[in-house]
Design a protein around this motif. Sequence first.
Motif, mmCIF file in Angstrom:
data_model
loop_
_atom_site.group_PDB
_atom_site.id
_atom_site.type_symbol
_atom_site.label_atom_id
_atom_site.label_comp_id
_atom_site.label_asym_id
_atom_site.label_seq_id
_atom_site.Cartn_x
_atom_site.Cartn_y
_atom_site.Cartn_z
ATOM 1 N N LEU A 68 0.823 -1.212 0.000
ATOM 2 C CA LEU A 68 0.000 0.000 0.000
ATOM 3 C C LEU A 68 0.855 1.259 0.000
ATOM 4 N N LEU A 69 1.973 1.227 0.731
ATOM 5 C CA LEU A 69 2.884 2.374 0.714
ATOM 6 C C LEU A 69 3.433 2.605 -0.691
ATOM 7 N N GLY A 70 3.808 1.521 -1.358
ATOM 8 C CA GLY A 70 4.307 1.633 -2.726
ATOM 9 C C GLY A 70 3.234 2.086 -3.693
ATOM 10 N N LEU A 71 2.032 1.555 -3.545
ATOM 11 C CA LEU A 71 0.927 1.954 -4.405
ATOM 12 C C LEU A 71 0.611 3.438 -4.240
ATOM 13 N N ALA A 72 0.770 3.944 -3.020
ATOM 14 C CA ALA A 72 0.504 5.357 -2.749
ATOM 15 C C ALA A 72 1.571 6.270 -3.344
ATOM 16 N N GLY A 73 2.650 5.687 -3.849
ATOM 17 C CA GLY A 73 3.673 6.495 -4.513
ATOM 18 C C GLY A 73 4.948 6.691 -3.717
ATOM 19 N N LEU A 74 4.991 6.166 -2.496
ATOM 20 C CA LEU A 74 6.235 6.284 -1.726
ATOM 21 C C LEU A 74 7.307 5.420 -2.384
ATOM 22 N N GLY A 79 15.143 0.526 -6.693
ATOM 23 C CA GLY A 79 15.471 1.731 -7.438
ATOM 24 C C GLY A 79 14.780 2.975 -6.904
ATOM 25 N N PHE A 80 14.337 2.920 -5.669
ATOM 26 C CA PHE A 80 13.633 4.044 -5.034
ATOM 27 C C PHE A 80 12.408 4.461 -5.848
ATOM 28 N N ARG A 81 11.684 3.480 -6.345
ATOM 29 C CA ARG A 81 10.498 3.753 -7.143
ATOM 30 C C ARG A 81 9.240 3.436 -6.343
ATOM 31 N N GLY A 82 8.141 4.018 -6.758
ATOM 32 C CA GLY A 82 6.853 3.745 -6.150
ATOM 33 C C GLY A 82 5.751 4.163 -7.093
ATOM 34 N N THR A 91 7.698 -5.951 -13.736
ATOM 35 C CA THR A 91 8.049 -6.636 -12.493
ATOM 36 C C THR A 91 6.961 -6.531 -11.428
ATOM 37 N N GLY A 92 5.889 -5.826 -11.726
ATOM 38 C CA GLY A 92 4.833 -5.624 -10.744
ATOM 39 C C GLY A 92 4.183 -6.903 -10.257
#
Length: 185
Positions: A68-74, A79-82, A91-92
């Motif tokens: 959820l943190l990643g989905l929210a864009g954090l 690679g410090f992506r979100g 790769t999702g």
Amino acid sequence: MQQMVSAKSKWRAVDLAYTALFAVLMMVCAWITVPLTVPFTLQTFGVFAALGTLGGRRGTYAVAAYLLLGLAGLPVFSGFRGGPGVLLGTTGGYILGFLALALLYWAVTARLGQRPVVMAAAMVLGLVVCYAFGTAWFLVAYARTAGSIGLWAALGMCVFPFVVPDLAKIALAMLLSRQLAPQLR
């Protein structure tokens, strides 16, 4: 009227703290990356460590919080992506497969117990499910962006190089969780 809640189903502040701690561990592990078509990270180690240490329920919640943190864009992924673009990319499926892995682990250990052999088998079985989900996703996403690719080619890029390192991560997570879990209960 007083609401009755059993001690087992009660969510305590310490559960929330451990869940958050292991979501952060997964984030830090994702940042340790060797860039390949599917990046080699310690992300799966974080997932296995959360499940082995916290158990199926809290470990699954930690994985869900991480996603959820990643989905929210954090920037919690490699690679410090979100953001949703990462999860919809090639790769999702492997990242979303962590939730399937965790749910399977929770189901198996809830049914068969927390013995080390059961935990390790549940992690390996969950890893197979994660690989299957991620590879199916990869085939679709890769075909959308770069053209069709065969199953064996996808497995050669996305699964085969990671089997031995992922099994080593399971072994390391099992060793760590055997030491940490009694301290956190």
